[in-house]
Design a protein around this motif. Structure first.
Motif, short mmCIF file in Angstrom:
data_model
loop_
_atom_site.label_atom_id
_atom_site.label_comp_id
_atom_site.label_asym_id
_atom_site.label_seq_id
_atom_site.Cartn_x
_atom_site.Cartn_y
_atom_site.Cartn_z
N GLU A 1 59.33 -28.84 8.80
CA GLU A 1 58.97 -27.44 9.02
C GLU A 1 59.34 -26.63 7.77
O GLU A 1 60.50 -26.64 7.34
N THR B 1 58.16 -35.08 10.51
CA THR B 1 57.54 -33.76 10.49
C THR B 1 58.54 -32.76 9.90
O THR B 1 59.66 -32.62 10.41
N ASN C 1 66.14 -30.10 7.37
CA ASN C 1 64.91 -29.79 8.10
C ASN C 1 65.26 -28.75 9.16
O ASN C 1 66.11 -29.02 10.02
N ASP D 1 53.87 -26.65 8.94
CA ASP D 1 54.42 -27.95 9.35
C ASP D 1 53.70 -29.05 8.59
O ASP D 1 52.45 -29.11 8.60
N TYR D 2 54.45 -29.93 7.97
CA TYR D 2 53.89 -31.01 7.17
C TYR D 2 54.48 -32.33 7.63
O TYR D 2 55.65 -32.40 8.04
N THR D 3 53.67 -33.38 7.54
CA THR D 3 54.09 -34.70 8.00
C THR D 3 54.22 -35.65 6.82
O THR D 3 53.28 -35.80 6.03
N PRO E 1 57.12 -41.71 10.95
CA PRO E 1 56.72 -40.47 10.26
C PRO E 1 57.70 -39.35 10.54
O PRO E 1 58.37 -39.32 11.58
#
Length: 583
Positions: free
Chosen positions: A128, A126, A42, A109-111, A124
């Motif tokens: 990038e 996050t 990440n 950006d995705y969770t 959770p």
């Protein structure tokens, strides 16, 4: 002593059984109290795979984690499950680990949401996602990635183009699946075999797997080609062992970039079959190779159409225009496709058995195949040369009546005119001299008697040729003829070659002339009358089974025999012999 040993053995077996049952027992309901989730990298870049690991602190079912339902923002690849059981200081603990490969298609950006079960949940995450071409895209820690290339990004409708996929793996492959690219309104097929090689990139050795696809667009316009995708497992570095387990492999997925292609429509002024290609050729061959043949002698004319970069089903039909003076028996066409030096080549082969019916000069016209040259962007024509032959023999047409009919008998009108002229001359002579009148009358009577006898003899002589066959036919019944019996047996056995041989021998004996082509027999029997259509058809089928390029199996022996027997019973002025039935 013996009793003590037995008690010790029983205690050991009981302990082992208890321990084994404890290790293998699974509670009816998993008691999950902790869930942990993590990713191996990440940030990540677009179209780069990364691994999500989710761990439950108990033994759970394989369906407890459904990544397809939770991770809709990513492409979800292969998911593997591993379980671990351990006992430390008498405490039993179990772990279930899910490993899933994810791929992001767009930057941002995705969770990854929290994973929940039995009141427990993970934190959770996050992620990038960086755009393609960023500095991280050249880093050397990539385990797998895909490169794809097109041979052309602008093609015509139904013009196949090549899509080459190269899969790079930095670890040894355990198992995997490479899925083809996707494109709307197109046919996609693999051509050739996979190729393997090695390559060094950024100081790291990769094994390269190459696969080639052929894409044929069926609609004009601009389309996106979604890249090929790989899902598999590789061995983790330093963890390969003789024991196969999930601990020494890791899942990996990767996908190729999306590319665009422009499909141009068929030119508005194009007419005929649409065949876009880089090169089209057609060749022909004649068997046997000679320039002079006989009437009824079959020859085989073969064509081979070859086109580069197309599929076999795109090739047009091979249909040459033959003259009316020949009979033609087409063979089944054959198609083939192969790859040579990375280029797809399609071929179609078609053969015709040609049987000439008339003597003289015979020309088999040239064949032309129009096609569209994609390199030059214009219409081209592939053609063959005309074939010129000399045909020897006599006319052989089943539908023609006997053009060589005997001429009409001469009428007696000239004789009568001569007689009248002689009488007039005699009368003039008698008027000159009365003494010569008696002599003139006697002379006239003598001339009339002589002419009458000549006319009677001439008419008798004229009828004799047609009576000779009648007497010949009546002399010996057909059933007593050895060649006829041989022909009858060949028909019963459906033996085409023998039936043809004995039928020709019988016809030569029956008609006192050589049978060059089977077509003559129906005309001989008709003797200038209407040819028997059924017999003509059966003779054609026998000839086709012998001389056609495909050599179809002949099963019409019974029908041919019965047709010939009925035709002979109708033969004019011939005695109708009783012929036994074949069956």
């Amino acid at each position: 002593m013996v009793r003590s040993i037995k008690q010790l053995t029983g205690f050991i077996l009981l302990s082992v059984s208890t321990l084994f049952g404890t290790l293998c027992a699974t509670p009816a309901y998993a008691q999950v109290t902790t869930i942990e989730a993590s990713v191996d990298k990440n940030p990540v870049i677009v179209d780069e795979s990364f691994v999500l690991t989710v761990t439950f602190n108990d033994d759970v079912d394989s369906s407890a984690f459904q990544p397809q339902q939770l991770l809709s923002d990513f492409i979800v690849g292969r998911t593997s499950v591993s379980r671990q059981t351990s006992i430390v200081n008498g405490d039993l603990s179990k772990l279930t680990r899910f490993t899933t490969v994810l791929i992001a298609r767009q930057q941002g950006d995705y969770t990854i949401p929290a994973i929940m079960m039995d009141g427990a949940q993970s934190q959770p995450i996050t992620v990038e996602v960086l755009p393609a071409g960023s500095d991280t895209s050249s880093r050397s820690d990539k385990i797998a990635f895909i490169e794809s290339t097109l041979d052309s990004q602008s093609v015509f409708l139904q013009q196949p183009f090549t899509y080459i996929v190269r899969l790079y793996l930095a670890a040894d492959l355990n198992k995997g699946n490479l899925m083809p690219p996707k494109m709307e309104h197109a046919d996609i097929r693999q051509i050739g075999s996979d190729e393997e090689s090695t390559k060094m990139l950024n100081g790291r050795r990769y094994k390269v797997y190459q696969r080639t696809y052929q894409i044929t667009p069926n609609k004009s316009g601009e389309f996106d080609i979604e890249g090929a995708r790989f899902d598999g497992e590789v061995y983790a570095e330093g963890q390969r062992s003789i024991f196969s387990s999930f601990s020494n492999t890791q899942p990996v997925s990767t996908i190729g970039k999306t590319v665009s292609v422009q499909v141009k429509p068929v030119p508005a002024n194009w007419q005929g079959h649409w065949l876009p290609s880089e090169l089209v050729t057609i060749s022909q061959s004649l068997t046997p190779e000679k320039s002079s043949i006989d009437v009824g002698e079959p020859i085989t004319l073969s064509y081979q159409l070859t086109a580069v970069g197309v599929k076999p089903e795109q090739l047009p039909a091979i249909q040459p225009q033959f003259p009316d003076s020949v009979r033609v028996y087409p063979d089944n066409e054959k198609t083939d496709q192969f790859v040579r030096n990375g280029v797809t080549i399609a071929q179609k082969t078609m053969s015709y058995a040609v049987v000439p019916n008339e003597p003289g000069s015979l020309q088999l016209p040239a064949l032309e195949i129009p096609w569209f040259n994609t390199k030059r962007g214009q219409r081209d024509i592939a053609r063959t040369d005309a074939v010129n032959l000399t045909v020897n023999g006599v006319v052989n047409e089943l539908n023609d009546t006997d053009s060589r009919a005997e001429p009409e008998p001469k009428t007696e009108t000239p004789a009568k005119d001569d007689q009248a002229g002689s009488l007039k001359n005699q009368e003039d002579t008698l008027t000159e001299s009365a003494g010569q009148r008696v002599i003139g009358v006697l002379a006239v009577l003598l001339v009339i008697s002589l002419l009458g006898n000549l006319a009677w003899f001439w008419r008798r002589k004229k009828r004799q040729p047609t009576e000779v066959p009648n007497r010949r036919s009546a002399e010996k019944p057909l059933t007593d003829n050895q060649q006829w019996r041989n022909f009858q047996k060949a028909c019963a056995d459906n033996h085409a070659r023998k039936a043809d041989e004995f039928l020709r021998k019988w016809a030569q004996q029956h008609f006192n002339k050589r049978l060059v082509a089977l077509g003559d027999l129906a005309r001989w029997i008709a003797q200038g009358n209407q040819v028997d259509d059924e017999l003509k058809q059966q003779l054609n089928q026998l000839q086709q089974s012998l001389f056609s390029a495909s050599k179809p199996k002949w099963t019409g022996g019974k029908t041919l025999y019965q047709s010939l027997r009925r035709a002979l019973e109708k033969e004019p002025k011939l005695k109708r012999d009783e012929l036994p039935r074949l069956y």
